[in-house]
Design a protein around this motif. Sequence first.
Motif, PDB file in Angstrom:
ATOM      1  N   LEU A   4       0.777  -1.235   0.000  1.00 16.15           N
ATOM      2  CA  LEU A   4       0.000   0.000   0.000  1.00 16.15           C
ATOM      3  C   LEU A   4       0.810   1.286   0.000  1.00 16.15           C
ATOM      4  O   LEU A   4       0.280   2.329  -0.364  1.00 16.15           O
ATOM      5  CB  LEU A   4      -0.940   0.015   1.210  1.00 16.15           C
ATOM      6  CG  LEU A   4      -2.078  -0.985   1.121  1.00 16.15           C
ATOM      7  CD1 LEU A   4      -2.906  -0.972   2.371  1.00 16.15           C
ATOM      8  CD2 LEU A   4      -2.954  -0.681  -0.084  1.00 16.15           C
ATOM      9  N   LEU A   5       2.050   1.238   0.414  1.00 20.24           N
ATOM     10  CA  LEU A   5       2.839   2.465   0.486  1.00 20.24           C
ATOM     11  C   LEU A   5       3.984   2.418  -0.516  1.00 20.24           C
ATOM     12  O   LEU A   5       4.550   1.351  -0.770  1.00 20.24           O
ATOM     13  CB  LEU A   5       3.422   2.647   1.892  1.00 20.24           C
ATOM     14  CG  LEU A   5       2.437   2.883   3.023  1.00 20.24           C
ATOM     15  CD1 LEU A   5       3.185   3.025   4.337  1.00 20.24           C
ATOM     16  CD2 LEU A   5       1.602   4.113   2.768  1.00 20.24           C
ATOM     17  N   PRO A   6       4.338   3.577  -1.068  1.00 16.88           N
ATOM     18  CA  PRO A   6       5.514   3.610  -1.936  1.00 16.88           C
ATOM     19  C   PRO A   6       6.752   3.165  -1.158  1.00 16.88           C
ATOM     20  O   PRO A   6       6.878   3.462   0.034  1.00 16.88           O
ATOM     21  CB  PRO A   6       5.626   5.084  -2.336  1.00 16.88           C
ATOM     22  CG  PRO A   6       4.286   5.675  -2.071  1.00 16.88           C
ATOM     23  CD  PRO A   6       3.689   4.866  -0.953  1.00 16.88           C
ATOM     24  N   GLN A   7       7.619   2.438  -1.831  1.00 12.83           N
ATOM     25  CA  GLN A   7       8.824   1.931  -1.176  1.00 12.83           C
ATOM     26  C   GLN A   7       9.614   3.085  -0.557  1.00 12.83           C
ATOM     27  O   GLN A   7       9.754   4.145  -1.152  1.00 12.83           O
ATOM     28  CB  GLN A   7       9.691   1.191  -2.192  1.00 12.83           C
ATOM     29  CG  GLN A   7      10.834   0.429  -1.566  1.00 12.83           C
ATOM     30  CD  GLN A   7      11.560  -0.437  -2.579  1.00 12.83           C
ATOM     31  OE1 GLN A   7      11.307  -0.352  -3.769  1.00 12.83           O
ATOM     32  NE2 GLN A   7      12.448  -1.267  -2.099  1.00 12.83           N
ATOM     33  N   GLY A   8      10.079   2.860   0.668  1.00 13.46           N
ATOM     34  CA  GLY A   8      10.873   3.861   1.365  1.00 13.46           C
ATOM     35  C   GLY A   8      10.069   4.833   2.213  1.00 13.46           C
ATOM     36  O   GLY A   8      10.650   5.695   2.857  1.00 13.46           O
ATOM     37  N   THR A   9       8.742   4.708   2.230  1.00 13.30           N
ATOM     38  CA  THR A   9       7.930   5.636   3.021  1.00 13.30           C
ATOM     39  C   THR A   9       7.418   5.017   4.315  1.00 13.30           C
ATOM     40  O   THR A   9       6.795   5.704   5.114  1.00 13.30           O
ATOM     41  CB  THR A   9       6.721   6.149   2.204  1.00 13.30           C
ATOM     42  OG1 THR A   9       5.882   5.043   1.879  1.00 13.30           O
ATOM     43  CG2 THR A   9       7.150   6.869   0.945  1.00 13.30           C
ATOM     44  N   GLU A  10       7.687   3.727   4.514  1.00 13.54           N
ATOM     45  CA  GLU A  10       7.133   3.038   5.686  1.00 13.54           C
ATOM     46  C   GLU A  10       7.610   3.623   7.009  1.00 13.54           C
ATOM     47  O   GLU A  10       6.843   3.692   7.962  1.00 13.54           O
ATOM     48  CB  GLU A  10       7.462   1.536   5.667  1.00 13.54           C
ATOM     49  CG  GLU A  10       6.840   0.770   4.533  1.00 13.54           C
ATOM     50  CD  GLU A  10       7.828   0.476   3.426  1.00 13.54           C
ATOM     51  OE1 GLU A  10       8.927   1.096   3.416  1.00 13.54           O
ATOM     52  OE2 GLU A  10       7.516  -0.351   2.565  1.00 13.54           O
ATOM     53  N   ASP A  11       8.877   4.031   7.067  1.00 11.53           N
ATOM     54  CA  ASP A  11       9.404   4.558   8.334  1.00 11.53           C
ATOM     55  C   ASP A  11       8.701   5.850   8.744  1.00 11.53           C
ATOM     56  O   ASP A  11       8.331   6.022   9.907  1.00 11.53           O
ATOM     57  CB  ASP A  11      10.912   4.779   8.249  1.00 11.53           C
ATOM     58  CG  ASP A  11      11.684   3.474   8.277  1.00 11.53           C
ATOM     59  OD1 ASP A  11      11.125   2.444   8.695  1.00 11.53           O
ATOM     60  OD2 ASP A  11      12.862   3.481   7.862  1.00 11.53           O
ATOM     61  N   ASP A  12       8.515   6.753   7.782  1.00 16.03           N
ATOM     62  CA  ASP A  12       7.817   8.002   8.102  1.00 16.03           C
ATOM     63  C   ASP A  12       6.399   7.722   8.574  1.00 16.03           C
ATOM     64  O   ASP A  12       5.927   8.304   9.546  1.00 16.03           O
ATOM     65  CB  ASP A  12       7.783   8.935   6.887  1.00 16.03           C
ATOM     66  CG  ASP A  12       9.107   9.606   6.640  1.00 16.03           C
ATOM     67  OD1 ASP A  12       9.934   9.672   7.572  1.00 16.03           O
ATOM     68  OD2 ASP A  12       9.332  10.058   5.505  1.00 16.03           O
TER      69      ASP A  12
END
Length: 187
Positions: free
Chosen positions: A30-38
């Motif tokens: 569901l989220l663009p790669q690399g945005t999970e931490d934010d």
Amino acid sequence: MAEIDYRVVWQKDDEVAKSDARQLWRELNLLPQGTEDDRANSLCVVAYAPHDDGTEELIAVSTIGLQRFPQVRARLAFFRCLVKPDYRQKNLATELAIRCKIAMEEWSILNLDEKVMGFATIVESPHLMKKALLPVWPKTGLAVAGYTPRGQQIRLVWFAHAKFDVPLSEAEQRKKAMETDATVWEN
């Protein structure tokens, strides 16, 4: 279904909840790669379902983005949530919203310098289109406050302690306008 365990994790640095949320977002792509931490850093309330073997599974998450909403001249806690497909249509999203609104209002009172005055959401889910016909959602108090440029509803509920922070020059202009209006009505 066994009782769901809801946990408020807003700004608690709960690494287990963050890790589980990242896994859920990846699993559902569901989220663009690399945005999970934010996104993980903005978790507010999470929901776990217990299994018979003693383990538990993260089944729903909510996140908050603190943003100024120019149309109402206030900073708001914008709510988003995700419920795993197998658990949808069981009122988990509503329960997350209720608990998240309470958590954010309590946090806002303890952090008045953040000037967060309300709880809001943008209606994105097609599952909510029928419910979106109601001007106010009774369980959360979220009322229609406008629409995005893409036509999505923006819903808002003010916190009990909310107060506008109007610059003095605007306040003076309003006072003069009200005095003028009063004169017009008296004549």
